[in-house]
Motif scaffolding. Structure first.
Motif, mmCIF file in Angstrom:
data_model
loop_
_atom_site.group_PDB
_atom_site.id
_atom_site.type_symbol
_atom_site.label_atom_id
_atom_site.label_comp_id
_atom_site.label_asym_id
_atom_site.label_seq_id
_atom_site.Cartn_x
_atom_site.Cartn_y
_atom_site.Cartn_z
ATOM 1 N N CYS A 150 0.826 -1.216 0.000
ATOM 2 C CA CYS A 150 0.000 0.000 0.000
ATOM 3 C C CYS A 150 0.858 1.263 0.000
ATOM 4 N N TYR A 151 2.069 1.173 0.519
ATOM 5 C CA TYR A 151 2.974 2.324 0.513
ATOM 6 C C TYR A 151 3.471 2.607 -0.911
ATOM 7 N N HIS A 152 3.766 1.556 -1.652
ATOM 8 C CA HIS A 152 4.308 1.726 -3.004
ATOM 9 C C HIS A 152 3.229 1.925 -4.062
ATOM 10 N N ASP A 153 1.984 1.585 -3.751
ATOM 11 C CA ASP A 153 0.882 1.763 -4.706
ATOM 12 C C ASP A 153 -0.292 2.385 -3.962
ATOM 13 N N GLY A 154 -0.556 3.636 -4.218
ATOM 14 C CA GLY A 154 -1.587 4.365 -3.493
ATOM 15 C C GLY A 154 -2.984 3.825 -3.681
ATOM 16 N N ASP A 155 -3.207 3.039 -4.735
ATOM 17 C CA ASP A 155 -4.537 2.497 -4.992
ATOM 18 C C ASP A 155 -4.705 1.065 -4.491
ATOM 19 N N PHE A 156 -3.634 0.458 -4.003
ATOM 20 C CA PHE A 156 -3.710 -0.959 -3.623
ATOM 21 C C PHE A 156 -4.628 -1.170 -2.423
ATOM 22 N N LEU A 171 -1.527 5.530 4.725
ATOM 23 C CA LEU A 171 -1.424 6.850 5.354
ATOM 24 C C LEU A 171 0.013 7.364 5.343
ATOM 25 N N THR A 172 0.970 6.446 5.436
ATOM 26 C CA THR A 172 2.372 6.852 5.326
ATOM 27 C C THR A 172 2.667 7.361 3.917
ATOM 28 N N GLN A 173 2.117 6.686 2.902
ATOM 29 C CA GLN A 173 2.301 7.091 1.512
ATOM 30 C C GLN A 173 1.699 8.474 1.253
ATOM 31 N N LEU A 174 0.618 8.800 1.981
ATOM 32 C CA LEU A 174 -0.016 10.116 1.837
ATOM 33 C C LEU A 174 0.765 11.221 2.549
#
Length: 327
Positions: free
Chosen positions: A125-131, A213-216
């Motif tokens: 989920c960090y590497h793909d925001g849509d996963f 949330l980390t990716q955001l």
């Protein structure tokens, strides 16, 4: 059973209770240290023996002896209201962590079932925001994003709970967290399928939310919020899973016992873990309600406190009650 056999088998417990009562009945200045935690169990045993002796019409001397012991035990037991407090202290100090260490293999299995999916899904989920949408609905994702948005003045709360007080949130966290723990334990009766699925589900969900949330870029809101109570909450979930797997072990590998006998024996141990996990979830709810969402506390302080709490939990579960492990 003949009276002689009955007396021979039960006499040691009666004498142990008699010696304990002799100590408790002495004046305080002459009294030696007495193992108070043994009193309730010995008292219950002698009450049962007294009832059995009367039912089987054993000699009046034996019945009178047991009657006298039960009266003495009753007086001491109900004079010492603090005894139950000491039993609770003993449970927290040694019985709970010792029970967990006796079932360490299942605890590590439960931890793997929880943390490995969490790490994998967090990375994806960090590497793909849509996963994350493969795990949660768009409504659920929006709710999580709102809860930890830096613009949200009430971090960790959904729109429906923004007006709730800290005390109300404490009650909500207690209800929610202990409910998760109990379901994870009780579902072990379904031959282990319940704990397996619930541990995987919770790991996948928590990891996905953390990675997304980390990716955001919500590093300054999400991680300081969850760090404080994570040591108690996540560990308690794994302990609840351990208790559920113990029930499954009794059903799947009862050994020479019947499944019913194995289940009774395992349930006696598993309940101790559930009680300990519930206490840990209570502590987690307290931290989450009154500490985690407090924006006045700087993130470095929250992270430092979280590190100390993780260390305390690890040391407690690893070392508490070690002096009695051979008992």
């Amino acid at each position: 059973m003949k009276q002689e056999q009955f007396v021979q088998g039960r006499r040691p417990a009666w004498e142990l209770l008699r010696r304990l009562l002799d100590q408790l009945e002495k004046p305080s200045r002459r009294r030696e240290a007495a193992p108070l935690e043994q009193l309730p169990e010995l008292y219950r045993q002698v009450c049962a023996d007294y009832a059995l002796a009367r039912h089987r019409s054993y000699s009046s001397a034996l019945v009178d002896e047991l009657h006298g012991l039960t009266l003495r035990g009753h007086r001491q037991l109900y004079r010492r209201k603090s005894l139950w407090w000491w039993r609770a202290v003993r449970f927290v100090r040694s019985e709970f962590p010792r029970t967990l260490r006796r079932n360490a293999r299942l605890f590590w299995l439960a931890s793997a079932l929880f943390y490995l999916p969490a790490v994998v899904m967090g990375g994806l989920c960090y590497h793909d925001g849509d996963f994350i949408y493969t795990v949660m609905s768009s409504k659920q994702v929006s709710r999580m994003e709102y809860m930890y948005d830096p613009a949200n003045s009430k971090l960790g709360r959904s729109q429906a709970r923004e007006s709730s007080t800290d005390v109300q949130m404490f009650g909500y966290y207690v209800w929610n967290n202990i409910g998760i723990g109990f379901r994870t334990f009780a579902s072990g009766i379904v031959f282990g399928l319940g704990p397996l699925l619930l541990l995987l589900f919770n790991g996948v969900t928590i990891g996905s939310v953390a990675g997304h949330l980390t990716q955001l870029g919500f590093l300054g809101t999400f991680w300081p919020f969850v760090a404080g109570h994570s040591a108690f909450e996540l560990t308690a979930i794994c302990i609840s899973g351990t208790a559920g797997l113990m029930l499954a072990r009794a059903l799947l590998a009862p050994g020479r016992r019947s499944r019913a006998e194995a289940l009774r024996a395992e349930a006696h141990e598993a309940v101790k873990l559930v009680m300990g996990a519930a206490l840990m979830l209570l502590v987690a709810a307290c931290i989450e309600a009154f500490w985690s969402g407090d924006g006045a506390i700087a993130p470095p302080v929250k992270f430092a406190a979280a590190a100390l709490l993780w260390l305390a939990v690890i040391l407690y579960l690893s070392l508490a009650g070690r002096d009695q492990d051979g008992a």
